[in-house]
Scaffold this motif. Structure first.
Motif, PDB file in Angstrom:
ATOM      1  N   GLY A 107       0.819  -1.348  -0.003  1.00  0.00           N
ATOM      2  CA  GLY A 107       0.069   0.027   0.010  1.00  0.00           C
ATOM      3  C   GLY A 107       0.984   1.261  -0.105  1.00  0.00           C
ATOM      4  N   ASP A 108       2.165   1.003   0.497  1.00  0.00           N
ATOM      5  CA  ASP A 108       2.912   2.361   0.448  1.00  0.00           C
ATOM      6  C   ASP A 108       4.018   2.292  -0.538  1.00  0.00           C
ATOM      7  N   ASN A 109       3.788   1.741  -1.764  1.00  0.00           N
ATOM      8  CA  ASN A 109       4.645   1.649  -2.796  1.00  0.00           C
ATOM      9  C   ASN A 109       5.282   3.153  -3.367  1.00  0.00           C
ATOM     10  N   TRP A 110       4.147   4.110  -3.010  1.00  0.00           N
ATOM     11  CA  TRP A 110       4.410   5.579  -3.747  1.00  0.00           C
ATOM     12  C   TRP A 110       5.653   6.095  -2.767  1.00  0.00           C
ATOM     13  N   ARG A 111       5.481   5.704  -1.485  1.00  0.00           N
ATOM     14  CA  ARG A 111       6.503   6.322  -0.464  1.00  0.00           C
ATOM     15  C   ARG A 111       7.958   5.466  -0.751  1.00  0.00           C
ATOM     16  N   ILE A 165      11.501   3.892 -20.858  1.00  0.00           N
ATOM     17  CA  ILE A 165      10.298   2.993 -20.717  1.00  0.00           C
ATOM     18  C   ILE A 165      10.234   1.601 -21.066  1.00  0.00           C
ATOM     19  N   HIS A 166      10.292   0.867 -19.917  1.00  0.00           N
ATOM     20  CA  HIS A 166      10.307  -0.803 -20.521  1.00  0.00           C
ATOM     21  C   HIS A 166       8.676  -1.208 -20.807  1.00  0.00           C
ATOM     22  N   ASN A 167       7.703  -0.559 -20.118  1.00  0.00           N
ATOM     23  CA  ASN A 167       6.472  -0.865 -20.350  1.00  0.00           C
ATOM     24  C   ASN A 167       5.569   0.198 -20.021  1.00  0.00           C
ATOM     25  N   MET A 168       4.954   1.074 -20.937  1.00  0.00           N
ATOM     26  CA  MET A 168       4.155   2.248 -20.733  1.00  0.00           C
ATOM     27  C   MET A 168       2.926   1.769 -19.864  1.00  0.00           C
ATOM     28  N   ALA A 169       2.589   0.267 -19.688  1.00  0.00           N
ATOM     29  CA  ALA A 169       1.452   0.117 -19.034  1.00  0.00           C
ATOM     30  C   ALA A 169       1.411   0.232 -17.677  1.00  0.00           C
ATOM     31  N   PHE A 170       2.704   0.247 -16.991  1.00  0.00           N
ATOM     32  CA  PHE A 170       2.940   0.836 -15.600  1.00  0.00           C
ATOM     33  C   PHE A 170       3.590   2.056 -15.422  1.00  0.00           C
ATOM     34  N   GLN A 171       2.705   2.882 -14.744  1.00  0.00           N
ATOM     35  CA  GLN A 171       2.964   4.466 -14.501  1.00  0.00           C
ATOM     36  C   GLN A 171       3.154   4.806 -13.185  1.00  0.00           C
ATOM     37  N   GLY A 172       2.743   4.127 -12.413  1.00  0.00           N
ATOM     38  CA  GLY A 172       2.888   4.596 -10.795  1.00  0.00           C
ATOM     39  C   GLY A 172       2.223   6.007 -10.647  1.00  0.00           C
ATOM     40  N   TYR A 173       0.732   5.673 -10.574  1.00  0.00           N
ATOM     41  CA  TYR A 173      -0.370   6.810 -10.421  1.00  0.00           C
ATOM     42  C   TYR A 173      -0.792   6.724  -9.164  1.00  0.00           C
ATOM     43  N   TYR A 174      -0.865   7.976  -8.362  1.00  0.00           N
ATOM     44  CA  TYR A 174      -1.203   8.002  -6.939  1.00  0.00           C
ATOM     45  C   TYR A 174      -2.251   9.240  -6.942  1.00  0.00           C
ATOM     46  N   GLY A 175      -2.766   9.394  -5.799  1.00  0.00           N
ATOM     47  CA  GLY A 175      -3.915  10.416  -5.453  1.00  0.00           C
ATOM     48  C   GLY A 175      -2.891  11.763  -5.140  1.00  0.00           C
ATOM     49  N   ALA A 176      -3.694  12.818  -5.301  1.00  0.00           N
ATOM     50  CA  ALA A 176      -3.058  14.154  -5.139  1.00  0.00           C
ATOM     51  C   ALA A 176      -2.608  14.302  -3.651  1.00  0.00           C
TER      52      ALA A 176
END
Ligand code: ADP
Length: 482
Positions: A107-111, A165-176
Motif C-alpha cells: 500500500g505504500d509503494n508510492w513512499r 520506459i520498459h512498459n508504458m502500461a505501468f506508470q505509478g499513479y497516485y492520489g493528489a
C-alpha cells in the motif's frame, strides 16, 4: 574520457528480478563498459539484495528519507560498483519488490519508490563525498522520481538524465494527497511537473524532467505517440519529439546460445541444424504429443491480454486443422488457462500445455520447436522472438513494437534476398493470425526456404554489443562529452 553514469533501477539480475527490466539493468554495465562508460547501479535494499551484499560498508546516511532513516551501502553487481539504499522500514519485507507474499501491491509503494528516487537524486547530485557522476539513467516508474527530484532540488542538479520506459502500461499513479508528503517545492505541482490527471504520476514526472527518453525499440518509441499505445502519456511523448529514442534490448549469449546451451539434449549451430531433430522428438515426448514431421509450434508467455492469448485460443483449431501441433508454456489469467486446457482436451496428441514458469523448459522449447508464436497486442521489445531467432525456432509475430523491429517477414522479396527470418501479421485478429499460421505452414513445406530463414535468424547479432554502443552514444551526446 570515461563517462560516469548512475543507473537507477528497482531490479537487476542476478540479485532481484520480476521482469525484463532486471535483465536490462543487469546487462547494461558490461554492455557500455567497452564504450568508455563506467556504470554504477543503485538498487533498493530488499532482503535478497542486502543479503547478497553481506557486511557492506555504509558510505552515507539519511536521518529522514521521506520520514525513514536510511543508509547507503556499497558493494558489487558482477564486477561493477553497486549502491544499495538500505532502509529496513521501506524495503526489508518478505514478498516481492512490489507486492506481498499473496501478490497484493504494498500500500505504500508510492513512499517506497519516492524515497528510492530521492536517495538516487541525492547521490546523482553529489551528496556522497568522493562519488561524482556525469549522467543519471532511470528505469521505469519505480525510478522515475529520481529525475524529478534532480530537477526540483533546491539548487537543481546540473547533470543530465535519461528516463527509459520498459512498459508504458505501468506508470505509478497516485492520489493528489501524497504530493504534500513528497518534499517537493509547490511549483512541482504543474502540468509539466508531477501533476497528472489531478493526481501524481511518477513515470509522467520522470518523463517531464529527464533530458532524454528512451524505450526498448524504435517502433514502440513511435507507437507510444498514439493513444492506443501511449496509455494516456501519448501527448507528452509527442511533444518530446526527437528526444525520444528506441534502443532494442540485447540477449545474453552466455545464457541463450544453442551451441552451448546445457538445457538442450543436442546442441547445434546454423551449420548443423539437422541436430535439432533430436530436440524436437524429446519435446514431443515431454509434452505427450504425437511424433511427426509436421510443424511443431511453441509458445512461451505470460497468459494476458497484452500477449494476445485470447486470439491464440481462437486460431488453435485452424492450426491443428492444417496439420500443426502446439506446445505451450505459460501462466497467468485463469480464464485463458481454462481455454487452453479445453483446447488440449479437444486435440489430444496435437495440443499440449504446461502451466507454470519453467526456465529450463523454455530453453528446450526454443531448441526443439519449429516456430514460436508471439501474437502480442503491444510489445515494447520482446525477448522470446529474439531467443527464437537465435535458436532457429522461426518467430511468427504480430507487427508491433520490438517484434516489428527484429523479425523480417518472409515476403517474396525478403525470401529472394535471403533476408527473411519469420512471419509477421498486422492486427491481432483471427483472420490475420490464422493467415499467418497458414503461411508459416506453407513455408515450412518449402524446406530450402525454411532452412534459409532459420540460418538468417541465427546469424543475426542480437547481443548487447549493439545496444551498449547506442546507450553509450546517447550518454555522450547528453553529457556533451567527446
Ligand atoms: P514480458 O517481459 O512482457 O513478459 P518478454 O518477451 O520481454 O515479455 O520476456 C519474457 C521472458 O520471460 C522471456 O525470457 C521468456 O522466455 C520468459 N517467460 C515468460 N513466461 C515464461 C514461462 N511460463 N516459463 C519460463 N519462462 C517464461
Amino acid at each position: 574520457m570515461t563517462l560516469r553514469v548512475l543507473s537507477i533501477a528497482s531490479e537487476a539480475v542476478p540479485l532481484i528480478k520480476t521482469g525484463g527490466l532486471a535483465d536490462v539493468a543487469g546487462a547494461l554495465p558490461d554492455a557500455v563498459a567497452p564504450h568508455g562508460v563506467a556504470m554504477t547501479t543503485i538498487l533498493p535494499g530488499y532482503p535478497a539484495v542486502t543479503k547478497a551484499l553481506g557486511k557492506a560498508k555504509a558510505i552515507h546516511q539519511w536521518d529522514s528519507l521521506l520520514g525513514e532513516p536510511a543508509r547507503l551501502l556499497a558493494g558489487k553487481l558482477g564486477s561493477h560498483p553497486l549502491l544499495v539504499v538500505d532502509s529496513p522500514n521501506l524495503f526489508a519485507r518478505d514478498g516481492g519488490p512490489y507486492a506481498d507474499l499473496a501478490g497484493r501491491d504494498w500500500g505504500d509503494n508510492w513512499r517506497r519508490f519516492a524515497a528510492f528516487g530521492r536517495a538516487a537524486a541525492d547521490v546523482a547530485g553529489g551528496a556522497v563525498k568522493g562519488l561524482g557522476f556525469d549522467l543519471a539513467h532511470a528505469h521505469d516508474w519505480q525510478a522515475a522520481m529520481a529525475p524529478a527530484y534532480m530537477r526540483f532540488a533546491p539548487a537543481g542538479t546540473a547533470i543530465p538524465s535519461v528516463m527509459t520506459i520498459h512498459n508504458m502500461a505501468f506508470q505509478g499513479y497516485y492520489g493528489a494527497d501524497i504530493f504534500a508528503l513528497l518534499g517537493l517545492p509547490s511549483w512541482a505541482w504543474a502540468i509539466d511537473g508531477v501533476e497528472y490527471h489531478g493526481g501524481v504520476g511518477f513515470l509522467k514526472a520522470g518523463l517531464e524532467s529527464a533530458s532524454a527518453i528512451t524505450t526498448v525499440s524504435p517502433t514502440y518509441a513511435r507507437e507510444i505517440r498514439d493513444p492506443a499505445f501511449g496509455m494516456g502519456l501519448e501527448g507528452l511523448i509527442a511533444t518530446k519529439g526527437d528526444r525520444v529514442h528506441g534502443i532494442v534490448n540485447g540477449i545474453d549469449p552466455a545464457v541463450w546460445n544453442p551451441e552451448t546451451d546445457q538445457h538442450l539434449l543436442q546442441t547445434y549451430s546454423w551449420r548443423s541444424l539437422a541436430r535439432r531433430a533430436a530436440n524436437k522428438r524429446a519435446l514431443e515426448r515431454e509434452f505427450h504429443l504425437e511424433q511427426g514431421d509436421g510443424p511443431l509450434f511453441v509458445c512461451v508467455t505470460r497468459l494476458t491480454w497484452q500477449k494476445g492469448i485470447d486470439v491464440l485460443l481462437e486460431v488453435i483449431d485452424h492450426l491443428v486443422g492444417l496439420g500443426g501441433r502446439l506446445a505451450l508454456l505459460g501462466a497467468g489469467d485463469p480464464a485463458m488457462e481454462a481455454g487452453l486446457h479445453a483446447a488440449a482436451a479437444r486435440h489430444p496428441g496435437r495440443v499440449a500445455l504446461r502451466i507454470g514458469y519453467d526456465e529450463a523448459l523454455s530453453h528446450r522449447m526454443q531448441g526443439g520447436g519449429d516456430a514460436i508464436l508471439v501474437p502480442s497486442r503491444f510489445e515494447p521489445c520482446g525477448l522470446t522472438q529474439l531467443y527464437g531467432l537465435a535458436y532457429g525456432c522461426v518467430p511468427v509475430v504480430a507487427h508491433t513494437g520490438g517484434l516489428a523491429d527484429t523479425v523480417v517477414d518472409a515476403n517474396l522479396a525478403a525470401i529472394n534476398g535471403q533476408a527473411a527470418t519469420g512471419v509477421t501479421f498486422h492486427g491481432v485478429t483471427y483472420p490475420s493470425f490464422a493467415d499467418a499460421i497458414t503461411r508459416t505452414i506453407a513455408l515450412y513445406g518449402q524446406r530450402d526456404v525454411w532452412t534459409q530463414m532459420q540460418r538468417t535468424g541465427m546469424k543475426t547479432d542480437f547481443s548487447w554489443k549493439r545496444s551498449g554502443q547506442a546507450y553509450a552514444a546517447l550518454y555522450r551526446q547528453l553529457a556533451g562529452a567527446e
